[in-house]
Enzyme design. Sequence first.
Site, PDB file in Angstrom:
ATOM      1  N   SER A   7      39.591  35.931  53.544  1.00 14.58           N
ATOM      2  CA  SER A   7      40.129  36.184  52.201  1.00 14.58           C
ATOM      3  C   SER A   7      40.114  37.693  51.985  1.00 14.58           C
ATOM      4  O   SER A   7      39.381  38.407  52.678  1.00 14.58           O
ATOM      5  CB  SER A   7      39.302  35.451  51.139  1.00 14.58           C
ATOM      6  OG  SER A   7      37.928  35.721  51.309  1.00 14.58           O
ATOM      7  N   GLU A   9      40.182  40.973  49.032  1.00 14.71           N
ATOM      8  CA  GLU A   9      39.921  41.360  47.637  1.00 14.71           C
ATOM      9  C   GLU A   9      40.697  42.627  47.277  1.00 14.71           C
ATOM     10  O   GLU A   9      40.754  43.569  48.060  1.00 14.71           O
ATOM     11  CB  GLU A   9      38.411  41.604  47.494  1.00 14.71           C
ATOM     12  CG  GLU A   9      38.004  42.036  46.103  1.00 14.71           C
ATOM     13  CD  GLU A   9      36.490  42.074  45.948  1.00 14.71           C
ATOM     14  OE1 GLU A   9      35.795  41.130  46.382  1.00 14.71           O
ATOM     15  OE2 GLU A   9      35.990  43.065  45.399  1.00 14.71           O
ATOM     16  N   ASP A 100      28.293  45.080  35.659  1.00 12.33           N
ATOM     17  CA  ASP A 100      27.374  46.149  35.240  1.00 12.33           C
ATOM     18  C   ASP A 100      27.924  46.750  33.962  1.00 12.33           C
ATOM     19  O   ASP A 100      29.114  47.057  33.886  1.00 12.33           O
ATOM     20  CB  ASP A 100      27.269  47.225  36.326  1.00 12.33           C
ATOM     21  CG  ASP A 100      26.640  46.658  37.584  1.00 12.33           C
ATOM     22  OD1 ASP A 100      25.516  46.125  37.485  1.00 12.33           O
ATOM     23  OD2 ASP A 100      27.280  46.712  38.645  1.00 12.33           O
ATOM     24  N   PHE A 207      29.814  54.442  47.163  1.00 15.02           N
ATOM     25  CA  PHE A 207      29.717  53.007  46.833  1.00 15.02           C
ATOM     26  C   PHE A 207      28.329  52.486  47.209  1.00 15.02           C
ATOM     27  O   PHE A 207      27.713  51.733  46.470  1.00 15.02           O
ATOM     28  CB  PHE A 207      30.712  52.185  47.654  1.00 15.02           C
ATOM     29  CG  PHE A 207      32.144  52.296  47.225  1.00 15.02           C
ATOM     30  CD1 PHE A 207      32.511  52.782  45.978  1.00 15.02           C
ATOM     31  CD2 PHE A 207      33.157  51.885  48.096  1.00 15.02           C
ATOM     32  CE1 PHE A 207      33.835  52.869  45.612  1.00 15.02           C
ATOM     33  CE2 PHE A 207      34.488  51.965  47.728  1.00 15.02           C
ATOM     34  CZ  PHE A 207      34.827  52.466  46.493  1.00 15.02           C
ATOM     35  N   HIS A 257      35.225  37.788  54.048  1.00 17.16           N
ATOM     36  CA  HIS A 257      35.928  38.237  52.841  1.00 17.16           C
ATOM     37  C   HIS A 257      36.053  39.762  52.931  1.00 17.16           C
ATOM     38  O   HIS A 257      35.029  40.459  52.965  1.00 17.16           O
ATOM     39  CB  HIS A 257      35.129  37.839  51.600  1.00 17.16           C
ATOM     40  CG  HIS A 257      35.729  38.280  50.296  1.00 17.16           C
ATOM     41  ND1 HIS A 257      36.761  37.602  49.677  1.00 17.16           N
ATOM     42  CD2 HIS A 257      35.431  39.326  49.487  1.00 17.16           C
ATOM     43  CE1 HIS A 257      37.067  38.217  48.545  1.00 17.16           C
ATOM     44  NE2 HIS A 257      36.284  39.270  48.405  1.00 17.16           N
TER      45      HIS A 257
HETATM   46  C1  FAD Z   1      31.524  39.573  46.005  1.00 19.24           C
HETATM   47  C2  FAD Z   1      31.287  40.492  44.857  1.00 19.24           C
HETATM   48  C3  FAD Z   1      32.302  40.723  43.939  1.00 19.24           C
HETATM   49  C4  FAD Z   1      32.100  41.561  42.836  1.00 19.24           C
HETATM   50  N1  FAD Z   1      33.117  41.748  41.941  1.00 19.24           N
HETATM   51  C5  FAD Z   1      32.905  42.461  40.814  1.00 19.24           C
HETATM   52  C6  FAD Z   1      33.911  42.586  39.808  1.00 19.24           C
HETATM   53  O1  FAD Z   1      35.028  42.088  39.951  1.00 19.24           O
HETATM   54  N2  FAD Z   1      33.626  43.297  38.693  1.00 19.24           N
HETATM   55  C7  FAD Z   1      32.391  43.863  38.503  1.00 19.24           C
HETATM   56  O2  FAD Z   1      32.186  44.486  37.449  1.00 19.24           O
HETATM   57  N3  FAD Z   1      31.414  43.775  39.429  1.00 19.24           N
HETATM   58  C8  FAD Z   1      31.645  43.087  40.577  1.00 19.24           C
HETATM   59  N4  FAD Z   1      30.647  42.975  41.524  1.00 19.24           N
HETATM   60  C9  FAD Z   1      29.383  43.697  41.312  1.00 19.24           C
HETATM   61  C10 FAD Z   1      28.380  42.878  40.477  1.00 19.24           C
HETATM   62  O3  FAD Z   1      28.900  42.633  39.201  1.00 19.24           O
HETATM   63  C11 FAD Z   1      27.093  43.692  40.390  1.00 19.24           C
HETATM   64  O4  FAD Z   1      26.463  43.708  41.649  1.00 19.24           O
HETATM   65  C12 FAD Z   1      26.120  43.282  39.295  1.00 19.24           C
HETATM   66  O5  FAD Z   1      25.113  44.288  39.214  1.00 19.24           O
HETATM   67  C13 FAD Z   1      25.399  41.966  39.543  1.00 19.24           C
HETATM   68  O6  FAD Z   1      26.234  40.891  39.390  1.00 19.24           O
HETATM   69  P1  FAD Z   1      25.725  39.409  39.786  1.00 19.24           P
HETATM   70  O7  FAD Z   1      26.777  38.486  39.401  1.00 19.24           O
HETATM   71  O8  FAD Z   1      25.235  39.392  41.179  1.00 19.24           O
HETATM   72  O9  FAD Z   1      24.475  39.319  38.767  1.00 19.24           O
HETATM   73  P2  FAD Z   1      23.232  38.355  38.672  1.00 19.24           P
HETATM   74  O10 FAD Z   1      23.291  37.230  39.607  1.00 19.24           O
HETATM   75  O11 FAD Z   1      23.063  38.044  37.221  1.00 19.24           O
HETATM   76  O12 FAD Z   1      22.030  39.299  39.164  1.00 19.24           O
HETATM   77  C14 FAD Z   1      21.838  40.593  38.616  1.00 19.24           C
HETATM   78  C15 FAD Z   1      20.367  41.017  38.747  1.00 19.24           C
HETATM   79  O13 FAD Z   1      19.564  40.263  37.845  1.00 19.24           O
HETATM   80  C16 FAD Z   1      18.590  39.477  38.538  1.00 19.24           C
HETATM   81  N5  FAD Z   1      18.627  38.153  37.881  1.00 19.24           N
HETATM   82  C17 FAD Z   1      19.601  37.224  38.006  1.00 19.24           C
HETATM   83  N6  FAD Z   1      19.324  36.146  37.232  1.00 19.24           N
HETATM   84  C18 FAD Z   1      18.149  36.406  36.617  1.00 19.24           C
HETATM   85  C19 FAD Z   1      17.365  35.679  35.700  1.00 19.24           C
HETATM   86  N7  FAD Z   1      17.763  34.480  35.234  1.00 19.24           N
HETATM   87  N8  FAD Z   1      16.199  36.264  35.270  1.00 19.24           N
HETATM   88  C20 FAD Z   1      15.812  37.492  35.709  1.00 19.24           C
HETATM   89  N9  FAD Z   1      16.540  38.222  36.591  1.00 19.24           N
HETATM   90  C21 FAD Z   1      17.697  37.686  37.028  1.00 19.24           C
HETATM   91  C22 FAD Z   1      19.047  39.425  39.981  1.00 19.24           C
HETATM   92  O14 FAD Z   1      17.945  39.277  40.889  1.00 19.24           O
HETATM   93  C23 FAD Z   1      19.757  40.766  40.135  1.00 19.24           C
HETATM   94  O15 FAD Z   1      18.832  41.795  40.374  1.00 19.24           O
HETATM   95  C24 FAD Z   1      30.834  42.190  42.653  1.00 19.24           C
HETATM   96  C25 FAD Z   1      29.811  41.978  43.596  1.00 19.24           C
HETATM   97  C26 FAD Z   1      30.025  41.143  44.686  1.00 19.24           C
HETATM   98  C27 FAD Z   1      28.929  40.955  45.696  1.00 19.24           C
END
Ligand code: FAD
Length: 280
Positions: A7, A9, A100, A207, A257
Site C-alpha cells: 500500500s 501513503e 499530535d 522526521f 506500506h
Molecule cells: C502509520 C501511521 C500513520 C500516521 N498518520 C498520521 C496522520 O495522517 N496525521 C497525523 O497527524 N499523524 C499521523 N501519524 C502520527 C501519529 O499521529 C503520532 O505518532 C501520534 O503522536 C500518536 O498517534 P497514535 O494514534 O499512535 O496515538 P496513541 O495510540 O493514542 O498513542 C499516543 C501515546 O499515548 C500513549 N497512550 C495511548 N493510549 C493511552 C492510554 N489509554 N493511557 C495512557 N497512555 C496512552 C501511547 O503509549 C503513546 O505514547 C501517523 C503515524 C503512523 C505510525
Amino acid sequence: MNKPAISFEFFPPQTAEGAEKLIVTRQRLAALKPEFFSVTFGAGGSTQDRTLDTILQIQCEGYEAAPHLSCVGGTRENISALLHTYKNAGIKRIVALRGDLPSGMASIGEFQYANELVSFIRAETGDHFHIEVAAYPEFHPQAKSARDDILNFKRKIDAGGDSAITQYFYNADGYFRFVEECQKLGITAPIVPGIMPIMRYSQLARFSDACGAEIPRWMRKTMESYADDVESVQAFGRDVVTQLCEKLIAGGVPGLHFYTLNQANASIEILQRLGYDSAQ
Ligand SMILES: Cc1cc2nc3c(=O)[nH]c(=O)nc-3n(C[C@H](O)[C@H](O)[C@H](O)COP(=O)(O)OP(=O)(O)OC[C@H]3O[C@@H](n4cnc5c(N)ncnc54)[C@H](O)[C@@H]3O)c2cc1C
C-alpha cells in the site's frame, strides 16, 4: 520471493499543481497493484478538506482509498460527520490515529488517545470500516515505557482495530521482536511495516528526530559522508531499504506500506528489485 500486499501513503497536496503531479505519481504506483492508497490528515483537522478531496478523487479513479483520521483537537460531532461522509461515499478503510496537537492549538478536544477514537468509530459505524491503527516497533516517543506502549497498542486492537501499520524503522530485528511481544499478549492482528524510502538525508533526520524512529549510526555516518551528493544518498537508501524489505519478507510480514512523500520513483525501484511487476 513471496510478495506481500503493498500500500502507498500520500499527504494531501496543497496546490493544484501538486494535485496534478500526484495523479501521475498515483498512476505509476497503481501499476504495482497496491491494496490501497492512504492519505494523511493534519492533526486538528488542518487538512480535512484536502484529505477528503484527495480520497474521493482516488476512489473515483477506481482504487481503494483509505483516509487517515486523527482525533486530537476534534469533537465527537465533527468526527461523526466526517465518518458518515466517508461511509456514504463508500470508503471502507480508515487509518485511526491520535495525531499530535499543532503548536498554538490549546484544546486537546474530546478524545485523548487513539483507542478512544477506535471505540467511537465502532460505536458510530459498527463493522463498516476496516480500521488500521499505528504501531511503534521502536516505541512512541511519549510512551512511559516499552511495556506501557505495547499495552496501549493492545487497547487499540481490543477497541476494534483490525490491523496496524508501523512507524518506519531501519532495524528489522526490532520489528520482529515487537511482533513477538504482541503475540505473547494475544494480539493476532496483522502488523504491517511502514517503509520509508530515503530521498534526502536532512529531511529524514528531521522526521526521525520528531517521531522517534532511529536511523542507525552506520547509516547516519554514511549519509553524512555524502554531504550534498543527493544521488549517492538515494542510491545508498535504495540498497538499504531493499535489503530491509527482503529481510521483512523473508520473515513473513503481512504487507508493506510505503511512505511515498508523494514521489513514485524510490518506491517503484525498491519494489522492482523485490520482484514486483510495475508494467502498465
Ligand atoms: C502509520 C501511521 C500513520 C500516521 N498518520 C498520521 C496522520 O495522517 N496525521 C497525523 O497527524 N499523524 C499521523 N501519524 C502520527 C501519529 O499521529 C503520532 O505518532 C501520534 O503522536 C500518536 O498517534 P497514535 O494514534 O499512535 O496515538 P496513541 O495510540 O493514542 O498513542 C499516543 C501515546 O499515548 C500513549 N497512550 C495511548 N493510549 C493511552 C492510554 N489509554 N493511557 C495512557 N497512555 C496512552 C501511547 O503509549 C503513546 O505514547 C501517523 C503515524 C503512523 C505510525
